[in-house]
Design an enzyme around this catalytic site. Structure first.
Site, mmCIF file in Angstrom:
data_model
loop_
_atom_site.group_PDB
_atom_site.id
_atom_site.type_symbol
_atom_site.label_atom_id
_atom_site.label_comp_id
_atom_site.label_asym_id
_atom_site.label_seq_id
_atom_site.Cartn_x
_atom_site.Cartn_y
_atom_site.Cartn_z
ATOM 1 N N ALA A 1 9.790 1.172 7.653
ATOM 2 C CA ALA A 1 11.049 1.356 7.558
ATOM 3 C C ALA A 1 11.332 2.745 8.384
ATOM 4 C CB ALA A 1 11.274 1.907 5.984
ATOM 5 N N GLY B 1 0.861 -1.200 -0.198
ATOM 6 C CA GLY B 1 0.055 -0.116 0.072
ATOM 7 C C GLY B 1 0.921 1.258 0.030
ATOM 8 N N THR C 1 8.459 5.796 -1.731
ATOM 9 C CA THR C 1 9.638 5.879 -0.656
ATOM 10 C C THR C 1 10.828 5.524 -1.208
ATOM 11 O OG1 THR C 1 9.608 5.813 1.787
ATOM 12 C CG2 THR C 1 9.109 3.804 0.610
ATOM 13 N N TYR C 2 11.817 5.859 -0.373
ATOM 14 C CA TYR C 2 13.023 5.495 -0.560
ATOM 15 C C TYR C 2 13.639 4.428 0.553
ATOM 16 C CZ TYR C 2 18.173 6.025 -0.850
ATOM 17 O OH TYR C 2 19.567 5.788 -0.913
ATOM 18 N N HIS C 3 14.439 3.516 0.108
ATOM 19 C CA HIS C 3 15.150 2.543 0.963
ATOM 20 C C HIS C 3 16.902 2.705 0.625
ATOM 21 C CE1 HIS C 3 11.360 0.774 2.530
ATOM 22 N NE2 HIS C 3 11.219 0.461 1.253
ATOM 23 N N SER D 1 8.325 5.344 7.833
ATOM 24 C CA SER D 1 7.331 5.010 6.963
ATOM 25 C C SER D 1 6.802 3.842 6.781
ATOM 26 C CB SER D 1 7.893 5.198 5.374
ATOM 27 O OG SER D 1 8.477 6.502 5.323
ATOM 28 N N LEU D 2 5.382 3.661 6.779
ATOM 29 C CA LEU D 2 4.592 2.174 6.756
ATOM 30 C C LEU D 2 3.752 1.977 5.438
ATOM 31 C CD1 LEU D 2 3.076 1.260 10.074
ATOM 32 C CD2 LEU D 2 2.180 0.785 8.095
ATOM 33 N N GLY E 1 5.873 -3.828 5.343
ATOM 34 C CA GLY E 1 5.979 -3.244 6.663
ATOM 35 C C GLY E 1 6.516 -1.978 6.982
ATOM 36 N N CYS F 1 5.877 9.558 0.036
ATOM 37 C CA CYS F 1 4.653 8.980 0.623
ATOM 38 C C CYS F 1 3.575 9.732 0.003
ATOM 39 C CB CYS F 1 4.445 8.872 2.234
ATOM 40 S SG CYS F 1 5.756 8.191 3.035
#
Length: 221
Positions: free
Chosen positions: A157, A76, A80-82, A142-143, A155, A173
């Protein structure tokens, strides 16, 4: 992936640094293969730099990805960034068995982050209309979740000690101008994601386990 034993009902897997798409594929495979007796798991990982678009992701929120890869995900949320220095936590839970709704799980994940940050003297809060955790209006966690066959994957971050500049190339987001922050901006100590992972894990397991006990049907007298 070698499970580690903790005094909890969850199998814990520390995955180190792994590509986002590799872990995503393994989460889907685990979820598709599990049955009503399969133990719930929590995976902790860091990803190499990557932008991920959620199912509702709009391309206009991806402003200037440059050389960072972009992955269209089935979680969902928006983009975003990881990257290294960010703790990513994937709760692979049978929500039917735990009697959790999706909103329950979102709230519990946010509460675990809030409690974790409180241990560093940081006051944080969730927003009902914008999932995640915020410190003075800046987003620190973030979720994004996916529920399939009554079970969750994807999940959370948490920004620990990372390069935040890639967030400037997106509307995080889906929110234009949203500022991001991280734990290292609020504490003076040297932070290692591995140590942070253990700290947060204990809080998360306690939060999920306590909530599970509260939701179990009470015995009739």
């Amino acid at each position: 992936m070698i499970p580690e034993t903790l005094p909890s009902p969850f199998v814990i897997r520390h995955l180190g640094v792994q590509e986002y798409e590799t872990v995503w594929r393994e989460m889907r495979e685990f979820t598709d293969a599990r049955n009503s007796e399969t133990a719930d798991e929590i995976w902790l990982v860091q990803h190499p730099p990557v932008y991920t678009q959620g199912q509702a992701g709009k391309p206009e929120h991806l402003l200037n990805p440059q050389s960072v890869p972009v992955v269209a995900s089935d979680r969902g949320g928006q983009v975003t960034y990881h990257g290294p220095g960010q703790l990513v936590v994937y709760p692979l839970l049978n929500l039917k068995r735990l009697t959790f709704g999706v909103r329950d799980l979102v709230t519990l994940l946010e509460e675990a982050v809030i409690q974790f940050l409180a241990g560093y003297g940081i006051e944080a809060a969730a927003k009902p209309d914008a999932p995640g955790v915020y410190v003075q209006g800046k987003k620190i966690a973030s979720l994004g979740l996916r529920v399939r066959r009554g079970c969750s994957y994807h999940g959370l971050a948490i920004n620990i000690a990372m390069d935040l500049k890639p967030f400037l190339n997106i509307n995080p987001c889906g929110y234009q101008g949203l500022e991001m922050t991280q734990l290292s901006e609020w504490v003076s100590e040297d932070l290692q994601v591995g140590d942070i992972a253990e700290e947060f894990l204990q809080i998360l397991v306690h939060t999920l386990t306590t909530q599970k006990q509260q939701l179990l049907p009470k015995e009739k007298k």
